[in-house]
Design an enzyme around this catalytic site. Structure first.
Site, PDB file in Angstrom:
ATOM      1  N   HIS A 202       0.839  -1.205   0.000  1.00 61.63           N
ATOM      2  CA  HIS A 202       0.000   0.000   0.000  1.00 61.63           C
ATOM      3  C   HIS A 202       0.872   1.253   0.000  1.00 61.63           C
ATOM      4  CE1 HIS A 202      -2.783  -3.024   1.540  1.00 61.63           C
ATOM      5  NE2 HIS A 202      -3.801  -2.183   1.366  1.00 61.63           N
ATOM      6  N   HIS A 242      -0.548  -3.878   9.752  1.00 64.60           N
ATOM      7  CA  HIS A 242       0.876  -3.947   9.449  1.00 64.60           C
ATOM      8  C   HIS A 242       1.660  -3.568  10.690  1.00 64.60           C
ATOM      9  CE1 HIS A 242       1.583  -4.890   5.240  1.00 64.60           C
ATOM     10  NE2 HIS A 242       0.604  -4.078   4.871  1.00 64.60           N
ATOM     11  N   ASP A 246       6.984  -2.738   8.594  1.00 58.89           N
ATOM     12  CA  ASP A 246       6.439  -2.955   7.252  1.00 58.89           C
ATOM     13  C   ASP A 246       6.200  -1.638   6.541  1.00 58.89           C
ATOM     14  OD1 ASP A 246       6.302  -5.597   8.119  1.00 58.89           O
ATOM     15  OD2 ASP A 246       4.211  -5.414   8.717  1.00 58.89           O
TER      16      ASP A 246
END
Length: 289
Positions: A202, A242, A246
């Protein structure tokens, strides 16, 4: 007339001399002489040369104003040096997390209140998850638009590099799902399916799109994506979707693979200049940027 002096001159005349080319002695002869002389060097001469090289060390030439100049003109490396010393102390004094305990994540601690809010309001969590999916669609649409509509494949190549590397790393070390994960069927990947935690695609895709916008001087759109990316990071931490690592690596991955895609594109453009004009290298040929 044939006395000793004459014999001495004739002997020196008959002594073979090294062949010369244009008045210069060949390198082979010079190298042979150099090798023979180097073999005669004693260990003490080698130690003396080593001491001489130490005597010419760069730091021995520093003056007080040179050290002050580093602190004055290079504050960022100095801050990094101070942080190195600080984290060396932290690393040597910090107690390790036990194997049975959940990971320590500073981002989870910072978003504890938001996590409780989303946990108590599932509808709000679903709405935010849906908005996040819309944002992912915006990233994907822009990246494909730059290639298909504008003929600039760099962002697309970068995304391909990034997601391939993410798949390799995500599969190589599969992190456990964080405790308290608040999933939603409206979140991306849609359907609340499994996904790789490391690293965040993302965030990386959003960085890739934003960097391309800035190259094209689309500042308003780029800053909008940056703000949405920050909100996305906060939401992912709040839902425990997450770990902080990350997301941090996702930012670095977006920057790294954008740079690598640019180098790849430049190399192909240089190759295209060396081939015949009939070779187009497919749809990645002769793009503006």
């Amino acid at each position: 007339m044939n006395g000793p002096n004459t014999r001495h001159r004739s002997a020196s005349k008959n002594k073979p001399t090294p062949p010369s080319v244009n008045g210069h002695t060949p390198n082979s002869v010079i190298k042979k002489d150099t090798d023979s002389s180097s073999m005669k060097r004693s260990p003490s001469s080698s130690a003396k040369n080593f001491c001489c090289s130490l005597g010419n060390a760069h730091f021995l030439k520093w003056r007080a104003e040179d050290l002050w100049g580093v602190a004055l003109h290079h504050p960022l490396p100095c801050a990094f040096a101070a942080s190195l010393l600080f984290f060396m102390v932290v690393e040597y004094t910090l107690r390790m997390i036990p194997p049975t305990a959940p990971p320590f994540d500073l981002g989870f601690i910072a978003t504890a209140t938001l996590h409780q809010l989303l946990e108590s309001r599932p509808a709000l969590n679903t709405i935010l998850a849906g908005l996040n999916t819309v944002f992912v669609g915006m990233q994907t649409s822009y990246i494909l638009w730059t290639w298909l509509m504008e003929g600039r494949p760099r962002a697309t190549i970068s995304a391909l590099f990034m997601f391939t590397c993410r798949g390799i790393l995500g599969y190589a070390t599969q992190l456990p799902l964080p405790e308290g994960f608040l999933g939603s069927g409206a979140d991306f990947p849609v359907g609340n399916v499994s996904f790789f935690l490391f690293y965040s695609g993302h965030v990386a895709a959003s960085v890739i799109a934003s960097l391309d916008m800035k190259r094209m001087h689309r500042w308003e759109l780029a800053y909008t994506f940056d703000i949405l990316n920050i909100l996305q990071v906060i939401r992912l931490l709040s839902t425990r979707g997450h770990y902080t690592i990350d997301l941090a690596v996702g930012i670095g991955a977006g920057i790294l693979f954008d740079s690598l895609a640019g180098k790849y594109e430049d190399s192909k453009k240089r190759e295209a200049l060396l081939v015949t004009s009939g070779n187009t290298y497919g749809a990645f040929y002769n793009s503006p940027k």
